[in-house]
Design a protein around this motif. Structure first.
Motif, PDB file in Angstrom:
ATOM      1  N   GLY A 113       0.812  -1.219   0.000  1.00 38.45           N
ATOM      2  CA  GLY A 113       0.000   0.000   0.000  1.00 38.45           C
ATOM      3  C   GLY A 113       0.837   1.256   0.000  1.00 38.45           C
ATOM      4  N   PHE A 114       1.837   1.321   0.878  1.00 40.79           N
ATOM      5  CA  PHE A 114       2.686   2.506   0.960  1.00 40.79           C
ATOM      6  C   PHE A 114       3.482   2.696  -0.325  1.00 40.79           C
ATOM      7  CE2 PHE A 114       6.806   4.446   1.754  1.00 40.79           C
ATOM      8  CZ  PHE A 114       6.453   5.619   2.386  1.00 40.79           C
ATOM      9  N   SER A 115       4.059   1.629  -0.830  1.00 41.43           N
ATOM     10  CA  SER A 115       4.915   1.730  -2.016  1.00 41.43           C
ATOM     11  C   SER A 115       4.148   2.233  -3.234  1.00 41.43           C
ATOM     12  CB  SER A 115       5.538   0.364  -2.324  1.00 41.43           C
ATOM     13  OG  SER A 115       6.353  -0.076  -1.256  1.00 41.43           O
ATOM     14  N   ILE A 116       2.976   1.674  -3.459  1.00 44.02           N
ATOM     15  CA  ILE A 116       2.193   2.085  -4.626  1.00 44.02           C
ATOM     16  C   ILE A 116       1.709   3.524  -4.474  1.00 44.02           C
ATOM     17  CG2 ILE A 116       0.058   1.659  -5.913  1.00 44.02           C
ATOM     18  CD1 ILE A 116       0.429  -1.324  -5.297  1.00 44.02           C
ATOM     19  N   GLN A 205      18.264   9.499 -12.449  1.00 38.87           N
ATOM     20  CA  GLN A 205      19.474  10.329 -12.452  1.00 38.87           C
ATOM     21  C   GLN A 205      19.960  10.591 -13.872  1.00 38.87           C
ATOM     22  OE1 GLN A 205      22.856   8.552 -10.513  1.00 38.87           O
ATOM     23  NE2 GLN A 205      23.793  10.541 -10.077  1.00 38.87           N
ATOM     24  N   ALA A 206      19.879   9.573 -14.729  1.00 38.29           N
ATOM     25  CA  ALA A 206      20.390   9.723 -16.100  1.00 38.29           C
ATOM     26  C   ALA A 206      19.511  10.631 -16.955  1.00 38.29           C
ATOM     27  CB  ALA A 206      20.512   8.347 -16.755  1.00 38.29           C
ATOM     28  N   THR A 207      18.191  10.559 -16.758  1.00 31.41           N
ATOM     29  CA  THR A 207      17.263  11.321 -17.601  1.00 31.41           C
ATOM     30  C   THR A 207      16.761  12.604 -16.948  1.00 31.41           C
ATOM     31  OG1 THR A 207      15.307  10.130 -16.750  1.00 31.41           O
ATOM     32  CG2 THR A 207      16.476   9.172 -18.639  1.00 31.41           C
ATOM     33  N   GLY A 208      16.917  12.688 -15.624  1.00 31.20           N
ATOM     34  CA  GLY A 208      16.376  13.845 -14.915  1.00 31.20           C
ATOM     35  C   GLY A 208      14.868  13.764 -14.738  1.00 31.20           C
ATOM     36  N   GLU A 209      14.287  12.619 -15.056  1.00 32.96           N
ATOM     37  CA  GLU A 209      12.841  12.426 -14.943  1.00 32.96           C
ATOM     38  C   GLU A 209      12.524  11.563 -13.713  1.00 32.96           C
ATOM     39  OE1 GLU A 209      10.462  13.675 -16.725  1.00 32.96           O
ATOM     40  OE2 GLU A 209      11.708  14.663 -18.243  1.00 32.96           O
ATOM     41  N   GLU A 210      11.788  12.171 -12.767  1.00 32.92           N
ATOM     42  CA  GLU A 210      11.429  11.430 -11.558  1.00 32.92           C
ATOM     43  C   GLU A 210      10.358  10.373 -11.815  1.00 32.92           C
ATOM     44  OE1 GLU A 210      13.101  11.713  -8.647  1.00 32.92           O
ATOM     45  OE2 GLU A 210      14.333  12.872 -10.026  1.00 32.92           O
ATOM     46  N   LEU A 211       9.833  10.365 -13.036  1.00 31.83           N
ATOM     47  CA  LEU A 211       8.861   9.352 -13.421  1.00 31.83           C
ATOM     48  C   LEU A 211       9.402   7.953 -13.168  1.00 31.83           C
ATOM     49  CD1 LEU A 211       6.303   8.337 -14.972  1.00 31.83           C
ATOM     50  CD2 LEU A 211       7.681   8.524 -17.066  1.00 31.83           C
ATOM     51  N   TRP A 212      10.682   7.748 -13.493  1.00 35.25           N
ATOM     52  CA  TRP A 212      11.281   6.429 -13.339  1.00 35.25           C
ATOM     53  C   TRP A 212      11.370   6.012 -11.868  1.00 35.25           C
ATOM     54  CZ3 TRP A 212      11.180   3.899 -17.597  1.00 35.25           C
ATOM     55  CH2 TRP A 212      11.331   4.568 -18.819  1.00 35.25           C
ATOM     56  N   ASP A 213      11.664   6.969 -11.025  1.00 28.97           N
ATOM     57  CA  ASP A 213      11.725   6.689  -9.589  1.00 28.97           C
ATOM     58  C   ASP A 213      10.344   6.282  -9.077  1.00 28.97           C
ATOM     59  OD1 ASP A 213      12.897   6.512  -7.051  1.00 28.97           O
ATOM     60  OD2 ASP A 213      12.282   8.567  -6.559  1.00 28.97           O
ATOM     61  N   GLY A 214       9.319   7.018  -9.524  1.00 31.54           N
ATOM     62  CA  GLY A 214       7.958   6.697  -9.114  1.00 31.54           C
ATOM     63  C   GLY A 214       7.500   5.348  -9.639  1.00 31.54           C
ATOM     64  N   LEU A 215       7.843   5.048 -10.906  1.00 29.67           N
ATOM     65  CA  LEU A 215       7.470   3.762 -11.482  1.00 29.67           C
ATOM     66  C   LEU A 215       8.141   2.598 -10.752  1.00 29.67           C
ATOM     67  CD1 LEU A 215       7.550   4.537 -15.318  1.00 29.67           C
ATOM     68  CD2 LEU A 215       5.529   4.114 -13.882  1.00 29.67           C
ATOM     69  N   ALA A 216       9.390   2.814 -10.348  1.00 25.58           N
ATOM     70  CA  ALA A 216      10.096   1.777  -9.590  1.00 25.58           C
ATOM     71  C   ALA A 216       9.395   1.521  -8.260  1.00 25.58           C
ATOM     72  CB  ALA A 216      11.547   2.186  -9.353  1.00 25.58           C
ATOM     73  N   SER A 217       8.923   2.593  -7.621  1.00 21.95           N
ATOM     74  CA  SER A 217       8.202   2.457  -6.355  1.00 21.95           C
ATOM     75  C   SER A 217       6.914   1.671  -6.539  1.00 21.95           C
ATOM     76  CB  SER A 217       7.889   3.844  -5.782  1.00 21.95           C
ATOM     77  OG  SER A 217       7.190   3.734  -4.559  1.00 21.95           O
ATOM     78  N   LEU A 222       3.776  -3.569  -6.329  1.00 20.12           N
ATOM     79  CA  LEU A 222       3.109  -4.681  -7.001  1.00 20.12           C
ATOM     80  C   LEU A 222       3.803  -6.012  -6.690  1.00 20.12           C
ATOM     81  CD1 LEU A 222       2.393  -3.056 -10.485  1.00 20.12           C
ATOM     82  CD2 LEU A 222       0.762  -3.484  -8.635  1.00 20.12           C
ATOM     83  N   LEU A 223       5.137  -5.954  -6.592  1.00 18.53           N
ATOM     84  CA  LEU A 223       5.904  -7.149  -6.226  1.00 18.53           C
ATOM     85  C   LEU A 223       5.495  -7.649  -4.843  1.00 18.53           C
ATOM     86  CD1 LEU A 223       8.356  -9.051  -6.879  1.00 18.53           C
ATOM     87  CD2 LEU A 223       9.782  -7.368  -5.702  1.00 18.53           C
ATOM     88  N   LEU A 224       5.365  -6.723  -3.895  1.00 17.92           N
ATOM     89  CA  LEU A 224       4.936  -7.081  -2.541  1.00 17.92           C
ATOM     90  C   LEU A 224       3.509  -7.610  -2.547  1.00 17.92           C
ATOM     91  CD1 LEU A 224       6.412  -4.106  -0.480  1.00 17.92           C
ATOM     92  CD2 LEU A 224       7.141  -6.488  -0.405  1.00 17.92           C
ATOM     93  N   LEU A 225       2.694  -7.041  -3.413  1.00 16.69           N
ATOM     94  CA  LEU A 225       1.308  -7.480  -3.521  1.00 16.69           C
ATOM     95  C   LEU A 225       1.225  -8.940  -3.943  1.00 16.69           C
ATOM     96  CD1 LEU A 225      -1.619  -6.384  -3.346  1.00 16.69           C
ATOM     97  CD2 LEU A 225      -1.485  -5.915  -5.789  1.00 16.69           C
ATOM     98  N   VAL A 226       2.043  -9.317  -4.917  1.00 20.10           N
ATOM     99  CA  VAL A 226       2.063 -10.704  -5.389  1.00 20.10           C
ATOM    100  C   VAL A 226       2.540 -11.640  -4.284  1.00 20.10           C
ATOM    101  CG1 VAL A 226       3.165 -12.303  -6.997  1.00 20.10           C
ATOM    102  CG2 VAL A 226       2.371 -10.080  -7.803  1.00 20.10           C
ATOM    103  N   ALA A 227       3.628 -11.249  -3.594  1.00 17.97           N
ATOM    104  CA  ALA A 227       4.170 -12.097  -2.521  1.00 17.97           C
ATOM    105  C   ALA A 227       3.152 -12.269  -1.395  1.00 17.97           C
ATOM    106  CB  ALA A 227       5.463 -11.490  -1.981  1.00 17.97           C
TER     107      ALA A 227
END
Length: 325
Positions: A113-116, A205-217, A222-227
């Motif tokens: 819940g927190f991660s998503i 860091q490479a693109t300067g887009e925080e979108l990737w950081d958010g998507l990783a979160s 979702l990984l925790l959800l499956v487990a």
């Protein structure tokens, strides 16, 4: 009818087979995983605050959830071995599944819940993260620690699977010891989560887009959800009253049918009472010439035979019945 009373499991190969990885080895695995998660969670929180990374904070939540899970799993192991008493004549084995289910539920709510939620917020806000250096160091150290914990879990799974003469994958599917299954899944998910967090940080860091950081979160959530869903489903099945494995059922049938006065088994029911205990109940058609004494002797012999083959069988109930049809 015959019923067996709780007795200590014999210290032989059959006892180790019945344990299936439970007991001292499982407690050690849970404790190691718990201590590792405490240290990792603290480091991730610091790194997350310094970097402002959503993925790092999600990983911190992941480790905190895992730490709480280990505490609940430890409680499950300790509570589940309490001996049978008047109020709980079949023992407390199923209580271990209650605590393990709560552990899965906590991972689902607190971790996923927190991660998503945090990831979605980062995607919308696009807040710039701080220094990444500390985060990379923490991720690398965490990966090494989690890999060590997973190695212990894998070793236990392989040892237990070897004693059962099945593959590790099959052992994880059918084993009633949900604690080792939980530790294995959590550590595996932790390593994948660290890779996702590192990828998210690197791309941000490479693109300067925080979108990737958010998507990783979000991906970590979702990984925790499956487990969590996998573990919850396994524990619910055992709480409802899952039968013993097909292999044990076949063994029970073979041993009962091998008794001379037994003609056939009309109904055979088994139930997993806990990580190490199995209940057997059967409607048995005895030979028409069998006397009451013969039936009593057969019931006692059935109990001896079954325990000799699989000492995890703690209760045996045989009900004489007429052949149907």
């Amino acid at each position: 009818m015959s019923d067996s009373h709780p007795t200590p499991l014999p210290a032989d190969l059959n006892a180790r087979l019945a344990e299936g990885g439970a007991g001292t080895e499982s407690i050690g695995t849970v404790v190691v995983a718990g201590l590792a998660n405490i240290a990792i969670a603290a480091a991730k929180i610091v790194a997350g605050l310094i970097s402002g990374s959503a993925a790092m904070m999600s990983e911190a939540a992941h480790s905190l959830a895992d730490t709480t899970t280990e505490v609940l799993l430890f409680t499950a192991l300790r509570r589940g071995v309490h001996p049978a008493d008047e109020r709980h004549p079949f023992g407390y084995g199923k209580e271990s599944y209650v605590w393990a289910f709560l552990a899965a539920l906590f991972t689902f709510v607190a971790g996923a819940g927190f991660s998503i939620t945090h990831g979605v917020h980062t995607i919308h806000s696009g807040r710039h993260s701080g220094d990444y250096t500390v985060s990379y160091v923490v991720l690398a150290v965490s990966f090494a620690i989690e890999a060590t914990s997973l190695t212990r879990a894998v070793r236990q799974v392989r040892n237990s699977a070897g004693r059962w003469r099945v593959t590790p994958a099959r052992f994880l599917r059918v084993s009633p010891d949900t604690t080792i299954k939980a530790v294995f899944l959590e550590d595996s998910a932790a390593l994948v989560g660290l890779v996702l967090a590192g990828a998210g940080l690197g791309l941000a860091q490479a693109t300067g887009e925080e979108l990737w950081d958010g998507l990783a979160s979000v991906a970590i959530g979702l990984l925790l959800l499956v487990a969590a869903t996998t573990l919850a489903g396994s524990n619910v099945s055992l709480l409802v009253g899952r039968a013993a494995t097909p292999r044990i059922r076949r063994m029970v049938e073979e041993e009962i049918l091998a008794i001379p006065t037994v003609e056939r088994i009309e109904t055979l029911l088994t139930m997993q009472l806990g990580p190490t205990d199995v209940l057997v109940a059967a409607k048995v058609d005895f030979a028409d010439t069998a006397t009451g004494a013969d039936i009593e002797s057969a019931a006692d012999e059935a109990e001896r035979r079954l325990r000799a083959r699989y000492s995890g069988i703690r209760y045996v109930f045989l009900d004489p019945t007429r052949r149907r049809g």
